[in-house]
Structure formats: C-alpha cells, structure tokens
Scaffold this active site. Sequence first.
Site, PDB file in Angstrom:
ATOM      1  N   SER A 147      -0.894  92.201  57.353  1.00  0.00           N
ATOM      2  CA  SER A 147      -1.492  90.872  57.545  1.00  0.00           C
ATOM      3  C   SER A 147      -2.942  90.854  57.054  1.00  0.00           C
ATOM      4  CB  SER A 147      -1.416  90.458  59.015  1.00  0.00           C
ATOM      5  OG  SER A 147      -2.073  91.420  59.822  1.00  0.00           O
ATOM      6  N   SER A 148      -3.685  91.947  57.278  1.00  0.00           N
ATOM      7  CA  SER A 148      -5.092  91.890  56.870  1.00  0.00           C
ATOM      8  C   SER A 148      -5.230  91.972  55.346  1.00  0.00           C
ATOM      9  CB  SER A 148      -5.945  92.944  57.578  1.00  0.00           C
ATOM     10  OG  SER A 148      -5.403  94.200  57.405  1.00  0.00           O
ATOM     11  N   ASP A 192      -0.532  98.471  50.071  1.00  0.00           N
ATOM     12  CA  ASP A 192      -0.464  97.089  50.546  1.00  0.00           C
ATOM     13  C   ASP A 192      -0.777  96.096  49.418  1.00  0.00           C
ATOM     14  OD1 ASP A 192      -0.100  98.398  52.918  1.00  0.00           O
ATOM     15  OD2 ASP A 192      -2.181  98.225  53.529  1.00  0.00           O
TER      16      ASP A 192
HETATM   17  C1  GLA Z   1      -1.383 101.517  55.880  1.00  0.00           C
HETATM   18  C2  GLA Z   1      -2.329 101.608  54.689  1.00  0.00           C
HETATM   19  C3  GLA Z   1      -1.539 101.903  53.395  1.00  0.00           C
HETATM   20  C4  GLA Z   1      -0.619 103.115  53.570  1.00  0.00           C
HETATM   21  C5  GLA Z   1       0.212 102.973  54.851  1.00  0.00           C
HETATM   22  C6  GLA Z   1       1.022 104.199  55.145  1.00  0.00           C
HETATM   23  O1  GLA Z   1      -0.556 100.415  55.742  1.00  0.00           O
HETATM   24  O2  GLA Z   1      -3.031 100.391  54.518  1.00  0.00           O
HETATM   25  O3  GLA Z   1      -2.439 102.104  52.324  1.00  0.00           O
HETATM   26  O4  GLA Z   1      -1.342 104.302  53.579  1.00  0.00           O
HETATM   27  O5  GLA Z   1      -0.610 102.702  55.983  1.00  0.00           O
HETATM   28  O6  GLA Z   1       1.988 104.394  54.178  1.00  0.00           O
END
Ligand code: GLA
Length: 404
Positions: A147-148, A192
Amino acid sequence: MKLSIMKNNINLFEIAEAPSKKQLVNHVRAEFKKQFDNQPKHVTITPGRVNIIGEHTDYNDGLAMPTAIDRWICAAACKSSNDSLTIYSLDYNESVTISFHTPNKFKGIWKQLAAEALHVITTEFTIKEGTNMVVGGNIPIGCGLSSSSAFVISITQTFCRLFSIQMEDRQLARLCQKIENRTLGTAAGFLDQYGIILSKKNHFMVIDFQANTIGYIPVSLKNGCSWIVINSQVPRELSKSAYLQRVNECKEGLEILKGKFNISTFRDIDNSMLEGLKNESNVLYKRLCHVVNENQRVCDMKDQLQQGTVQKVGKILKESHKSLKSLYEVSCEEIDYIIKLSMDFDGWYGGRIIGGGFGGCSIHLVVDEGVENFNDYITTNYTKRFGIIPEIINVTFPGGLQYV
Ligand code: GLA
C-alpha cells in the site's frame, strides 16, 4: 458496504467490503470537488501487488515473481496557485499542506511519504505551480500488499502527468523506491515498484534483479484454481528493524563466503558453499540457505506454471513458507496457523506468507469450487482462535497503472 458470511442461514460475521475500483474513483472525484470546489485534471489509479514466489530475494540480487492485483490507490489532482501541495487523504480523513520551500516534519507516515515525494520531485525537476490532490485506496494498509509503494507511486506519477515530466518506468521505480526507503528508513529492493509499475494484465512477472531483466508468463492454471489472499490483520510491527537485520545478515554472509570462495555476488553461492558457513554462524547459514533455494523456487515455479501441475505449484508455495518460517524467520504465529489449517482443507494446493513478513498477508492456491468453503473455514477457525476476522480477497491480475 457490509459483506455477510452466512452458514446454515446464520449470519456468522459482518465485515466491511472494500469498495470496487469504480466506487473508489467516484468517491475520490466527489471528495476532490468537495475539498477544492473544482474538477481534477488527472486521475491516476495505482494497484497493490502480490508476490507469487521469490521473497526476500530482491535486495539480494535474486529472482522474484510479483504481479499487480485488483486493489488500488487512486489520486486525483489539479494545479493550484500556491507554492505548496495540499493533499487530502480519504483513508485518514485528514489533509495537509506541504510547502515547496520549507522542509516540514509531519506526524503520520502518509504525510511523511507525501512530503518526501514532493521534496524529491521539486529537487529533481522544475515545478513552478502548486498542486491540490485527493488520495484514497482500497488496499489494506501495511499488510504486505504494498500500500505504501502504491501511495508513493500514485503521488509521484500524478505529479509527472500534471507537470508533463517525462520519465521511463524504471526511472519512476527508482525515484519511488528512494522516496520510500528514505522516509521509512528501510533498505527495500525493487520488488514493489517493479511489481506495480511494470506489471501486465493476467501475467506474472519473472524478475532477475541482478541482470535487471523482466520476463512475463501468462496466469493460466489448467485445473481451475483461484489465487486467494488472506489478510491476517496482524500489524507488521517488527518489520522495519527485523527487515534491516535480514538485509545486513545476508550481506555479512556473502562477505564471509567471498573470503572462502572465488565469488562476487549472491547468485554465485551454491548449497555446497553454504555448508562451510554453518559452523561459523548458523543464523547466516539459514538466511542464505533461504535466499539460494528461494531463487531456485522461482525458476521451478516458472516451469511448473507453464508445463506442470497445480500440485507441484502448491508444493513450491508450501516449501517457500516453510523456509520463510524456519530459515528466514519472518513469519508469525497467526499466519503459521492459517497455513496449518489450510493443510487439512481438501482443494487447497499450497500457500505462503508474502511481503516483508511478521504479519500481514498470505497467498493461497485453491480449487475454484472450494473457494467459498475455504473462505468460511478459514474465517470461522481463525476468528475462533485469535478473535480477529481475517480479510479474504480473491485476487485478479489487472496489470499496472491506469488513468481515467
Ligand atoms: C517488502 C519490501 C520488498 C521485498 C519484500 C520481501 O515488501 O518492500 O522490497 O524485499 O518485503 O520479499
């Protein structure tokens, strides 16, 4: 809107159903009119993401398989005559005005993210006019569905459109990762941002973070299965410090192995090299063992999704959860319980915790005809055990950013 979970005509639970994308957009537009007595010039809709496999590999030059899901952050904006960004959050029912010139400290993560986004954009590009914006979403907040990241991408991309800033997708990803890492004090990789910005409809991405390449495979399972996300509603409190700890442990492990073998990156490590690490540090051994084998699971998943069976796809998910629980140690009691419950459900093929961990969501592969019963079964038993009603989402894969 309420969603009722019925059994034998008895209403077991009533949970708030998330608004659809259309409802969300209408709501954001209406709020914009209310707040600024104007119509927005641009509306950007940014999805959340899931990761099918490849967890905690992005910051280790590894492989992962994310894709965008049908949950969104919607940002509507137009220019204003002030030297500032005024932004109203529907989710927090609050607004803030952030000046272009004076650095401000704000309470509340969403305001800090917005302020940092504004700071980075006005530092890197010339922006002479102010902005009014309304942002709202239906991605569960802080639950491992990004979400962020979606919030930051939404704001940044809306600025780009408003001020005709040309940016390539990967440049946008880099900028947004920088904004998020600086604000939250984390050292996250690109999972993400890539998973959100570069996603394609009805495809899983296959990302190689070392080579910086992206492939796509169609989301098709022969045996009629659904991908289900269960939000455990457990806040990811430990996530920041423990995440950083994992990042550093992996780096430390790599440095030790570099001294022993002729290797330079995480991808050069194989299981035989790890044996030597066991005696030196069992913790570092466990962390790197997860990373090496999770990368392999991404390759195996790619093969199984294209030519294999749902049983084999499910097996890879189960192995990943086991590894995240016991080797990488980023699971939690509540999600382990959901996995344990699922093991006894006929028509569940596999599942695992997703995202940073320590709470949040898990993803599951369930036979289509079993989905309704699975949802009831998990909701009933999980609620009985923990007194928390989980949110269950039958996810679809709509591709990346959308504009209306
Ligand atoms: C969070 C981080 C990602 C990744 C995941 C684990 O979502 O933002 O960059 O490292 O954890 O896979």
